[in-house]
Design an enzyme around this catalytic site. Structure first.
Site, PDB file in Angstrom:
ATOM      1  N   LYS A  31      96.773  10.252  54.348  1.00 40.28           N
ATOM      2  CA  LYS A  31      94.871  10.613  54.999  1.00 40.28           C
ATOM      3  C   LYS A  31      93.780   9.849  54.503  1.00 40.28           C
ATOM      4  O   LYS A  31      93.026   9.551  53.046  1.00 40.28           O
ATOM      5  CB  LYS A  31      94.645  11.801  55.319  1.00 40.28           C
ATOM      6  N   GLY A  50      89.765  12.788  63.684  1.00 42.71           N
ATOM      7  CA  GLY A  50      91.087  12.513  63.668  1.00 42.71           C
ATOM      8  C   GLY A  50      91.292  10.853  63.817  1.00 42.71           C
ATOM      9  O   GLY A  50      92.856  10.462  63.778  1.00 42.71           O
ATOM     10  N   GLU A  99      98.994  14.275  51.222  1.00 40.05           N
ATOM     11  CA  GLU A  99      99.104  14.980  51.711  1.00 40.05           C
ATOM     12  C   GLU A  99     100.964  15.856  51.930  1.00 40.05           C
ATOM     13  O   GLU A  99     101.394  15.446  52.633  1.00 40.05           O
ATOM     14  CB  GLU A  99      97.946  16.877  51.611  1.00 40.05           C
ATOM     15  N   GLU A 145      87.951  24.196  57.069  1.00 36.05           N
ATOM     16  CA  GLU A 145      89.566  23.777  58.513  1.00 36.05           C
ATOM     17  C   GLU A 145      90.051  23.710  57.474  1.00 36.05           C
ATOM     18  O   GLU A 145      89.826  23.918  56.387  1.00 36.05           O
ATOM     19  CB  GLU A 145      89.777  22.417  58.620  1.00 36.05           C
ATOM     20  N   ASN A 162      83.647  20.796  57.448  1.00 38.20           N
ATOM     21  CA  ASN A 162      82.914  19.833  58.339  1.00 38.20           C
ATOM     22  C   ASN A 162      81.160  20.328  57.523  1.00 38.20           C
ATOM     23  O   ASN A 162      81.344  21.587  58.243  1.00 38.20           O
ATOM     24  CB  ASN A 162      83.227  19.998  59.825  1.00 38.20           C
ATOM     25  N   ARG A 174      77.803  19.958  59.532  1.00 40.99           N
ATOM     26  CA  ARG A 174      77.295  19.933  60.501  1.00 40.99           C
ATOM     27  C   ARG A 174      78.380  21.280  62.118  1.00 40.99           C
ATOM     28  O   ARG A 174      78.576  21.938  61.088  1.00 40.99           O
ATOM     29  CB  ARG A 174      77.758  18.357  61.154  1.00 40.99           C
ATOM     30  N   VAL A 196      81.949  20.121  67.264  1.00 37.37           N
ATOM     31  CA  VAL A 196      81.694  21.090  69.109  1.00 37.37           C
ATOM     32  C   VAL A 196      82.027  22.249  69.737  1.00 37.37           C
ATOM     33  O   VAL A 196      80.973  22.443  70.725  1.00 37.37           O
ATOM     34  CB  VAL A 196      82.702  19.135  69.292  1.00 37.37           C
TER      35      VAL A 196
END
Ligand code: ADP
Ligand code: ADP
Ligand code: MG
Length: 446
Positions: free
Chosen positions: A158, A165, A200, A275, A290, A292, A295
């Site tokens: 990652k 994504g 990971e 998350e 996150n 902020r 969505v």
């Protein structure tokens, strides 16, 4: 209380923020690109100023232009929405330096948590279980291969600066890992201008479960329960719901305590989302935070009756949270579908264009967050999400019925949308039976 908010975003989230400000008696300044002269956010704000050409780099990511508008119009604060500059610590630092309140956490915390590998270390130190993997970023391919041997394949590479994504790849073997190591590094460099990557373990068939938190500037922090965002296509969320069927009251309380404690410990303020991946045995692992608004924040608003945007503004104004954890009650169930201007038959190719006819659904427990209108032309330059259909019902079953009915009622003529794709999911036996995980769409061939 803040008096004038500049909204540094576009589309439905800009409209959402402008509406919240208006309800609170706060004046708003919209910024827009040349492509958004006729956009709804441009029209709805008290003032609107063009900040450059369509290309995001020249407009919605143009920090200097946005800050100039803030000074020129006398805005005392900036709400960044999501995407664009919302997780840009340089931008929030510049705001701090010129005395404009950035509606979000401090620049230091955006920087720390925006680096996904550092964020994992930080959360681990604060007592949050994390996905097993590299301690920090990978220094070499050899290191990746060594580690993968230890934690066993499949593993995931990652991008540390990743988001939306992007910059994520699975490796099932040493050969794949060796090849993808270079690929992910390249992608990370190209997309995020930062080639640091981490590794990971792949959690098999997990649920994506995230906690919404609110923290004021006086050390108080509460959580508003979780959202299940496991219905994803290419690591991007499509349908979200709350509560999650795999989280019972006991686990909710445990995870809630862990996240609020960690948030307090690191001194995080404003709204944020932590998350997790949850495996079959209900082990949960921190994935990222996150810093902020998300969505999918409306589904939490529906079941808690708390307006997250207004809370963000109140916290940024220096107010104390008016709720304690015990005041937070989850009422019923809520579900959201993201409507995108894209063509599922052509590999979900974005499908901008002019909307020649439009009918938005409504009714009891139905909310549509959007910035489209009849005759509006969707520019090709930005994200393809054009609306969010959100429903609230007593039960999950009622939500599925309501969402099916609402989405089927939606008419957007002149462009292609993913409406049929969403209906297929809502009619799927496994989805209805709550038997799904993040591989759901892939396993349906989507
Ligand atoms: P959410 O969890 O709120 O769904 P996403 O990760 O899907 O968040 O991102 C929300 C929006 O921000 C999307 O429009 C996405 O494309 C955009 N976004 C998120 N991170 C990045 C990034 N690092 N670079 C560019 N766009 C991003
Ligand atoms: P982004 O910053 O792009 O949102 P995330 O780290 O949140 O990236 O991951 C996006 C999605 O990718 C997750 O919701 C999940 O579906 C999948 N994913 C990420 N990490 C893992 C993992 N270790 N094992 C399995 N799936 C993962
Ligand atoms: Mg994520």
């Amino acid at each position: 209380m803040l008096k004038k908010v500049l909204v540094a975003n576009r589309g439905e989230i800009a409209v959402r923020i402008i509406r919240a400000c208006r309800e609170m008696g706060i004046r708003t300044v919209a910024v827009y690109s040349e492509a958004d002269k006729n956009a709804l956010h441009t029209t709805l704000a008290d003032e609107a100023i063009c900040i450059g050409p369509a290309l995001s780099q020249k407009s919605y990511l143009n920090m200097k232009a946005i800050l100039e508008v803030a000074c020129l119009t006398g805005a005392d604060s900036i709400h960044p929405g999501f995407g664009f500059l919302s997780e840009n610590s340089d931008f929030s630092k510049m705001c701090e330096e010129i005395g404009i309140k950035f509606i979000g956490p401090t620049a230091d915390l955006i920087e720390l948590l925006g680096n996904k590998s550092k964020a994992k270390q930080t959360m681990k130190n604060a007592g949050v279980p994390v996905v097993p993997g590299s301690e920090g970023i990978l220094n070499s391919k050899e290191e990746a291969i060594e580690l993968a041997k230890k934690i066993k394949y499949p593993v995931m590479l990652k991008a540390s600066a990743g988001g939306g994504g992007k910059g994520i790849r699975i490796a099932n073997s040493e050969n794949e890992l060796a090849r993808e190591y270079d690929l992910v590094k390249q992608e990370a460099k190209l997309s995020f201008n930062d080639d640091s990557i981490y590794l990971e373990k792949v959690i098999e068939n997990p649920r994506h479960v995230e906690f919404q938190i609110l923290a004021d500037e006086y050390g108080n922090c509460i959580h508003l329960g979780e959202r299940d965002c496991s219905i994803q296509r290419r690591n991007q969320k499509i349908i979200e719901e709350t509560p999650s069927s795999i989280i019972d009251e006991k686990i909710r309380e445990k995870m809630g305590q862990i996240v609020t404690k960690a948030v307090k410990e690191i001194g995080y303020t404003n709204a944020g989302t932590i998350e997790f991946l949850v495996d079959k045995n209900k082990n949960f692992y921190f994935m990222e935070m996150n810093t902020r608004v998300q969505v999918e924040h409306p589904i939490t608003e529906m079941v808690t009756d708390i307006d997250i945007i207004k809370e963000q503004i109140k916290i940024a104004s220096g107010e104390k949270l008016e709720y304690k954890q015990k005041d937070i009650k989850i009422n019923g169930h809520s579900m959201e579908a993201r409507i995108n201007a894209e063509n599922p038959a052509k590999n979900f190719m974005p499908c901008p264009g002019t909307i020649t006819g439009l009918h938005l659904p409504g009714g009891n427990g139905i909310r549509v967050d959007t910035a489209i209108y009849a005759d509006y032309t969707i520019p090709p330059t930005y994200d393809s999400m054009i609306a969010k259909v959100i429903v609230h019902g007593k039960t999950r079953g009622e939500c599925i019925s309501k969402l099916k009915s609402a989405v089927a009622e939606l008419v957007v003529e002149g462009i292609e949308t993913n409406v049929d794709f969403i209906l297929t999911i809502l009619n799927d036996e496994k989805f209805i039976a709550n038997d799904y995980d993040t591989s759901f769409i892939e396993s349906q061939g989507g």
